[in-house]
Write a protein that holds these residues in place. Structure first.
Motif, PDB file in Angstrom:
ATOM      1  N   GLU A 148       0.861  -1.177   0.000  1.00 30.84           N
ATOM      2  CA  GLU A 148       0.000   0.000   0.000  1.00 30.84           C
ATOM      3  C   GLU A 148       0.902   1.232   0.000  1.00 30.84           C
ATOM      4  O   GLU A 148       1.871   1.304   0.756  1.00 30.84           O
ATOM      5  CB  GLU A 148      -0.906  -0.001   1.236  1.00 30.84           C
ATOM      6  CG  GLU A 148      -1.867  -1.185   1.285  1.00 30.84           C
ATOM      7  CD  GLU A 148      -2.902  -1.135   0.175  1.00 30.84           C
ATOM      8  OE1 GLU A 148      -3.271  -0.013  -0.237  1.00 30.84           O
ATOM      9  OE2 GLU A 148      -3.336  -2.204  -0.293  1.00 30.84           O
ATOM     10  N   PHE A 149       0.576   2.209  -0.829  1.00 35.65           N
ATOM     11  CA  PHE A 149       1.469   3.347  -1.027  1.00 35.65           C
ATOM     12  C   PHE A 149       0.795   4.662  -0.626  1.00 35.65           C
ATOM     13  O   PHE A 149      -0.422   4.770  -0.719  1.00 35.65           O
ATOM     14  CB  PHE A 149       1.891   3.408  -2.501  1.00 35.65           C
ATOM     15  CG  PHE A 149       2.461   2.125  -3.017  1.00 35.65           C
ATOM     16  CD1 PHE A 149       3.715   1.693  -2.643  1.00 35.65           C
ATOM     17  CD2 PHE A 149       1.722   1.335  -3.886  1.00 35.65           C
ATOM     18  CE1 PHE A 149       4.226   0.499  -3.124  1.00 35.65           C
ATOM     19  CE2 PHE A 149       2.226   0.143  -4.369  1.00 35.65           C
ATOM     20  CZ  PHE A 149       3.475  -0.272  -3.994  1.00 35.65           C
ATOM     21  N   PRO A 150       1.603   5.642  -0.212  1.00 34.77           N
ATOM     22  CA  PRO A 150       3.053   5.585  -0.011  1.00 34.77           C
ATOM     23  C   PRO A 150       3.422   4.787   1.239  1.00 34.77           C
ATOM     24  O   PRO A 150       2.666   4.779   2.213  1.00 34.77           O
ATOM     25  CB  PRO A 150       3.444   7.050   0.141  1.00 34.77           C
ATOM     26  CG  PRO A 150       2.222   7.716   0.678  1.00 34.77           C
ATOM     27  CD  PRO A 150       1.057   6.991   0.082  1.00 34.77           C
ATOM     28  N   GLU A 151       4.566   4.118   1.199  1.00 36.93           N
ATOM     29  CA  GLU A 151       5.031   3.282   2.301  1.00 36.93           C
ATOM     30  C   GLU A 151       6.419   3.736   2.726  1.00 36.93           C
ATOM     31  O   GLU A 151       7.328   3.879   1.910  1.00 36.93           O
ATOM     32  CB  GLU A 151       5.068   1.819   1.873  1.00 36.93           C
ATOM     33  CG  GLU A 151       5.556   0.874   2.942  1.00 36.93           C
ATOM     34  CD  GLU A 151       4.627   0.799   4.156  1.00 36.93           C
ATOM     35  OE1 GLU A 151       5.134   0.706   5.294  1.00 36.93           O
ATOM     36  OE2 GLU A 151       3.398   0.834   3.950  1.00 36.93           O
ATOM     37  N   SER A 152       6.592   3.942   4.029  1.00 34.86           N
ATOM     38  CA  SER A 152       7.885   4.337   4.567  1.00 34.86           C
ATOM     39  C   SER A 152       8.853   3.154   4.530  1.00 34.86           C
ATOM     40  O   SER A 152       8.494   2.043   4.939  1.00 34.86           O
ATOM     41  CB  SER A 152       7.728   4.837   6.005  1.00 34.86           C
ATOM     42  OG  SER A 152       8.976   5.134   6.575  1.00 34.86           O
ATOM     43  N   VAL A 153      10.071   3.383   4.039  1.00 34.64           N
ATOM     44  CA  VAL A 153      11.059   2.312   3.904  1.00 34.64           C
ATOM     45  C   VAL A 153      12.424   2.803   4.372  1.00 34.64           C
ATOM     46  O   VAL A 153      12.653   4.001   4.534  1.00 34.64           O
ATOM     47  CB  VAL A 153      11.164   1.832   2.441  1.00 34.64           C
ATOM     48  CG1 VAL A 153       9.893   1.117   2.013  1.00 34.64           C
ATOM     49  CG2 VAL A 153      11.472   2.994   1.502  1.00 34.64           C
ATOM     50  N   MET A 154      13.347   1.844   4.556  1.00 32.01           N
ATOM     51  CA  MET A 154      14.702   2.207   4.951  1.00 32.01           C
ATOM     52  C   MET A 154      15.651   2.249   3.759  1.00 32.01           C
ATOM     53  O   MET A 154      16.743   2.820   3.843  1.00 32.01           O
ATOM     54  CB  MET A 154      15.244   1.241   6.001  1.00 32.01           C
ATOM     55  CG  MET A 154      15.625  -0.136   5.499  1.00 32.01           C
ATOM     56  SD  MET A 154      16.387  -1.136   6.799  1.00 32.01           S
ATOM     57  CE  MET A 154      17.790  -0.114   7.281  1.00 32.01           C
ATOM     58  N   SER A 155      15.262   1.639   2.645  1.00 31.70           N
ATOM     59  CA  SER A 155      16.108   1.645   1.456  1.00 31.70           C
ATOM     60  C   SER A 155      15.250   1.736   0.206  1.00 31.70           C
ATOM     61  O   SER A 155      14.063   1.391   0.228  1.00 31.70           O
ATOM     62  CB  SER A 155      16.973   0.387   1.393  1.00 31.70           C
ATOM     63  OG  SER A 155      16.163  -0.766   1.187  1.00 31.70           O
ATOM     64  N   LEU A 156      15.852   2.202  -0.882  1.00 31.92           N
ATOM     65  CA  LEU A 156      15.165   2.306  -2.158  1.00 31.92           C
ATOM     66  C   LEU A 156      16.036   1.733  -3.270  1.00 31.92           C
ATOM     67  O   LEU A 156      17.262   1.655  -3.141  1.00 31.92           O
ATOM     68  CB  LEU A 156      14.844   3.777  -2.482  1.00 31.92           C
ATOM     69  CG  LEU A 156      13.767   4.442  -1.630  1.00 31.92           C
ATOM     70  CD1 LEU A 156      13.820   5.956  -1.799  1.00 31.92           C
ATOM     71  CD2 LEU A 156      12.380   3.917  -1.991  1.00 31.92           C
ATOM     72  N   ASP A 157      15.398   1.343  -4.365  1.00 37.43           N
ATOM     73  CA  ASP A 157      16.131   0.875  -5.531  1.00 37.43           C
ATOM     74  C   ASP A 157      16.665   2.081  -6.306  1.00 37.43           C
ATOM     75  O   ASP A 157      16.010   3.134  -6.382  1.00 37.43           O
ATOM     76  CB  ASP A 157      15.216   0.036  -6.422  1.00 37.43           C
ATOM     77  CG  ASP A 157      15.982  -0.638  -7.544  1.00 37.43           C
ATOM     78  OD1 ASP A 157      16.488  -1.746  -7.321  1.00 37.43           O
ATOM     79  OD2 ASP A 157      16.080  -0.051  -8.637  1.00 37.43           O
TER      80      ASP A 157
END
Length: 273
Positions: free
Chosen positions: A139-148
């Motif tokens: 489900e977006f937007p989603e908080s993350v620790m890394s991105l591609d």
């Protein structure tokens, strides 16, 4: 004298909205990406495209490229992207909407992208590539620790950067950028913006070497250390127990000093009565 004085107030003003920057090794493929972006609506006066020429040799890598692009860009948002992406699905209007939604949720976001992982290792992704078409997970937007790294949107109202002088290469610069943003108190997000990436990604020996360099840097950052500020000294490590043990005596000493000053002030007030 007033001609030399300038008052700073309000929000930062940017002359453009989006700056696209790419590490270019194949000019024909790069132009294909730019043309697809323009067909998707990124063709107005508030858009700019520029590249680093790595055809003959790597003049810039992911770390140095992002930092230089942040200094050169005029856009409010720096889109640092691969040359092998195509804007086949979502258009500029969709990206405008997604970033507006993100601003409403978190006005102080740092970096956004189309794929990433959170602290629990869960993957959030919105992309198509040679292995998967119309891949959407989360489900977006989603908080993350890394991105591609294929598509990064950097919020230029913040002073973000990569750790250019400790790290080099073409891997893991996104997680470095994201973690630097988190160290500033910012969050990073995967958003629902669908594009096509010609490559599913490559993990080779250079990737594991970059991973080891990143691990070494993080160890250097997090090693146990005493700090001496002008008015205090304290101990910091990644162990809460050690932090309590080494700082407890200083905390008690500070508390006693505060109490002594308080008692002295009370005594002086009583003597005046």
């Amino acid at each position: 004298m007033s001609d030399f004085i300038r008052k700073i107030e309000g929000d930062l003003i940017f002359s453009k909205k989006y700056t696209f920057c790419t590490l270019m090794t194949r000019y024909d493929e790069y132009l294909e990406m730019v043309e697809s972006a323009k067909l998707a609506g990124f063709d107005s006066e508030d858009i700019e495209f520029f590249f680093f020429d790595n055809k003959k040799s790597n003049q810039f890598d992911g770390y140095s490229g992002i930092n230089r692009a942040l200094r050169e860009a005029e856009g409010r948002y720096l889109i640092f992207c691969h040359q092998d992406i195509l804007f086949k699905y979502d258009c500029r209007e969709v990206l405008d909407q997604r970033l507006q939604e993100l601003e409403c949720i978190d006005h102080n976001w740092g970096v956004a992208g189309n794929a990433g992982k959170n602290e629990n290792g869960n993957t959030y992704i919105r992309i198509s590539d040679p292995h998967f078409l119309d891949l959407k997970h989360g489900e977006f937007p989603e908080s993350v620790m890394s991105l591609d790294e294929n598509f990064l949107i950097i919020n230029r109202k913040h002073n973000l950067s990569t750790t250019e002088f400790l790290l080099r290469g073409f891997h893991l610069y996104a997680i470095d950028l994201c973690q630097n943003a988190r160290n500033l108190g910012l969050k990073n997000y995967v958003i629902d913006f669908h594009l096509y990436h010609k490559s599913p990604g490559k993990v080779d020996q250079s990737y594991f070497e970059a991973q080891q360099d990143y691990m070494d840097m993080q160890y250097f950052r997090k090693k146990s250390q005493f700090f001496w500020a002008m008015c205090s000294q304290f101990y910091v490590s990644n162990s809460r127990l050690k932090n309590i043990f080494f700082n407890l005596r200083r905390i008690l000493r500070l508390a006693r000093t505060i109490l002594k000053k308080k008692d002295k002030n009370i005594k002086q007030k009583c003597e005046k009565i």
